[in-house]
Motif scaffolding. Structure first.
Motif, PDB file in Angstrom:
ATOM      1  N   CYS A 218      -3.924   5.495   6.209  1.00  0.00           N
ATOM      2  CA  CYS A 218      -5.339   5.194   5.958  1.00  0.00           C
ATOM      3  C   CYS A 218      -5.484   4.056   4.945  1.00  0.00           C
ATOM      4  N   LEU A 219      -4.648   4.066   3.907  1.00  0.00           N
ATOM      5  CA  LEU A 219      -4.693   3.015   2.893  1.00  0.00           C
ATOM      6  C   LEU A 219      -4.336   1.662   3.497  1.00  0.00           C
TER       7      LEU A 219
ATOM      8  N   THR B  29       0.854  -1.187   0.000  1.00  0.00           N
ATOM      9  CA  THR B  29       0.000   0.000   0.000  1.00  0.00           C
ATOM     10  C   THR B  29       0.894   1.242   0.000  1.00  0.00           C
TER      11      THR B  29
ATOM     12  N   THR C 279      -7.138   0.439   5.625  1.00  0.00           N
ATOM     13  CA  THR C 279      -8.232  -0.038   4.774  1.00  0.00           C
ATOM     14  C   THR C 279      -7.981  -1.487   4.360  1.00  0.00           C
TER      15      THR C 279
ATOM     16  N   THR D 228      -2.531   9.691   4.567  1.00  0.00           N
ATOM     17  CA  THR D 228      -3.230   8.907   3.549  1.00  0.00           C
ATOM     18  C   THR D 228      -2.631   7.510   3.444  1.00  0.00           C
TER      19      THR D 228
ATOM     20  N   ASN E 299      -5.580   4.485  -4.168  1.00  0.00           N
ATOM     21  CA  ASN E 299      -6.590   5.027  -3.263  1.00  0.00           C
ATOM     22  C   ASN E 299      -7.312   3.840  -2.607  1.00  0.00           C
ATOM     23  N   LYS E 300      -8.277   4.113  -1.764  1.00  0.00           N
ATOM     24  CA  LYS E 300      -8.955   3.037  -1.033  1.00  0.00           C
ATOM     25  C   LYS E 300      -9.598   2.025  -1.979  1.00  0.00           C
ATOM     26  N   LYS E 301     -10.224   2.511  -3.029  1.00  0.00           N
ATOM     27  CA  LYS E 301     -10.902   1.621  -3.964  1.00  0.00           C
ATOM     28  C   LYS E 301      -9.914   0.644  -4.603  1.00  0.00           C
TER      29      LYS E 301
ATOM     30  N   LEU F 288      -8.832  -2.046  -2.050  1.00  0.00           N
ATOM     31  CA  LEU F 288      -9.895  -3.030  -1.855  1.00  0.00           C
ATOM     32  C   LEU F 288     -10.047  -3.934  -3.082  1.00  0.00           C
TER      33      LEU F 288
END
Length: 326
Positions: A160-161, A103, A164, A157, A109-111, A114
Motif C-alpha cells: 500500500c505504501l 518505501t 501510494t 501495508t 506511513n502514507k503521510k 507523500l
C-alpha cells in the motif's frame, strides 16, 4: 557509462584519476554518463570534477527524509544534510538528476511517503527510483527485526505504501516505465528514462570493471552468452599492488537460461522484451514461447504482479522446449 554500484562520491576530487583514464579511451563520448553519489559524501569539488569530465547525469541515494526511519536503517546524515546535497546536485544537474527513495521502512506511513515525495519534487528531479525495502540476510537490520527491536510494516501495508508513492509520482507527471523506476515527461512528451538500465532490461551486452562487477557478452547468432564476474578480493589485490590483472569467474549462459533472462528482464520494462532481438537470438517469437501465459495476462498489469507472471511464463517455457530449440 555508469559509475556506481558503490559510492563514488567518497573519492571526492580524486575521482579525476578515473576520469582521466576514461578520457584516454579512443572515441570515449557516452550519450549518457551517470555517476552515483550519497548525500553525506557529496561535495562541490566532486561535482566540479564530474562536470569537467562530461558526466551528464547524477543518481543520488536519498531513501527518505524521515529521521526515525533514517536512523533505524543507519543512513548517515540527517534530513537537513540531504536537502543541502539535493540543492547542490540540482544546481550542477538541473536537467538530469535521479533520486532513490525507499518505501516500507520502519515507522513509515502514507503521510510520510507523500511528504518525502513532496520534498523531493521541490528539487525538480528528472528521474525517481521508488524501491520497496528488501532486508538482506546477515545485516544489522535483519538482526533487529528477529530480536523484535524493530518492526516493519506487514506485507499488505508495504504494498500500500509503495502504491501510494506510485500514484503521487504519476500525478506529478512521471511515467512508470519500469518496475521500480519513474521518468519525468515534459510538455513535449520528452522522457528522462535511464539509458543504462534500459540496456539491462532489454538484455543487451554490457561491460563491467572493478571488484564484484559483472560483464555479459551475448552472441546474438547462437543465442547464448558468457558472463564475467570480477572477484571481491581484487580490491585488496589492487591496494597491495600484488597484480594488475583482475581475476574473474566465468559463467557460460546456455540458450534456455538466456531466453529466461530475456523474459525476466524484458518484462520489468514497460515496452517488454525487444521482439526483433528475441527472434534473432532464439529463432522464435515471444508469443511462440508464451502463448498461453500472454493470453491469460492480456488484461493484467505484468509489471505490478511480475513475480506471478514470470512463474507462469517459466512454467510454459519449460513445458515446451521444442519451441526454442528448433
Amino acid at each position: 557509462m555508469y559509475i556506481g554500484g558503490g559510492t563514488p562520491s567518497v573519492l571526492g576530487e580524486k575521482i579525476r584519476i578515473l576520469f582521466d583514464a576514461l578520457k584516454s579511451i579512443p572515441f570515449f563520448s557516452p550519450v549518457e554518463f551517470t555517476i552515483e553519489a550519497n548525500p553525506e559524501s557529496l561535495t562541490e569539488n566532486f561535482l566540479d570534477a564530474c562536470a569537467d569530465a562530461g558526466v551528464n547525469r547524477l543518481s543520488l541515494g536519498v531513501q527518505t527524509f524521515y529521521e526515525p526511519s533514517r536512523s533505524c536503517v543507519k543512513r548517515i546524515g540527517d534530513a537537513e544534510l540531504v536537502k543541502k546535497s539535493l540543492a547542490l546536485a540540482s544546481h550542477f544537474f538541473p536537467d538530469n538528476l535521479s533520486v532513490d527513495l525507499i518505501t516500507g521502512l520502519p515507522f513509515q506511513n502514507k503521510k510520510i511517503i507523500l511528504d518525502d515525495i513532496k520534498q523531493i519534487l521541490d528539487f525538480s528531479p528528472s528521474h525517481i527510483s521508488l524501491y520497496s525495502l528488501t532486508v538482506e540476510n546477515g545485516t544489522p537490520l535483519e538482526e533487529k527485526i528477529k530480536n523484535k527491536k524493530v518492526f516493519l510494516p506487514d506485507t499488505d501495508t508495504q504494498d500500500c505504501l509503495w502504491l501510494t508513492g506510485k500514484d503521487a509520482l504519476l500525478k506529478a507527471g512521471f511515467e512508470h516505465y519500469e518496475v521500480s523506476n519513474f521518468a519525468f515527461k515534459d510538455t513535449k512528451e520528452v522522457s528522462k528514462r535511464c539509458l543504462h538500465n534500459i540496456r539491462y532490461w532489454q538484455m543487451k551486452s554490457w561491460l563491467g570493471a572493478g571488484p564484484s562487477a559483472s560483464a555479459t557478452m551475448i552472441d546474438d547468432d547462437k543465442g547464448d552468452a558468457k558472463r564475467f564476474t570480477f572477484l571481491k578480493n581484487n580490491e585488496q589485490r589492487a591496494i597491495n599492488k600484488e597484480q594488475l590483472a583482475f581475476e574473474f569467474e566465468l559463467e557460460e549462459i546456455d540458450r534456455i537460461t538466456l531466453l529466461k533472462e530475456s523474459i525476466l528482464m524484458g518484462y520489468r520494462y514497460i515496452e517488454g522484451p525487444d521482439e526483433q532481438l528475441f527472434k534473432k537470438r532464439f529463432n522464435c517469437t515471444i508469443e511462440d514461447c508464451l502463448m498461453q501465459t500472454l493470453e491469460r495476462w492480456k488484461e493484467k498489469d505484468k509489471m505490478l504482479f511480475l513475480n506471478q507472471f514470470l512463474k507462469e511464463a517459466f512454467e510454459e517455457i519449460e513445458s515446451n522446449p521444442h519451441i526454442y530449440y528448433k
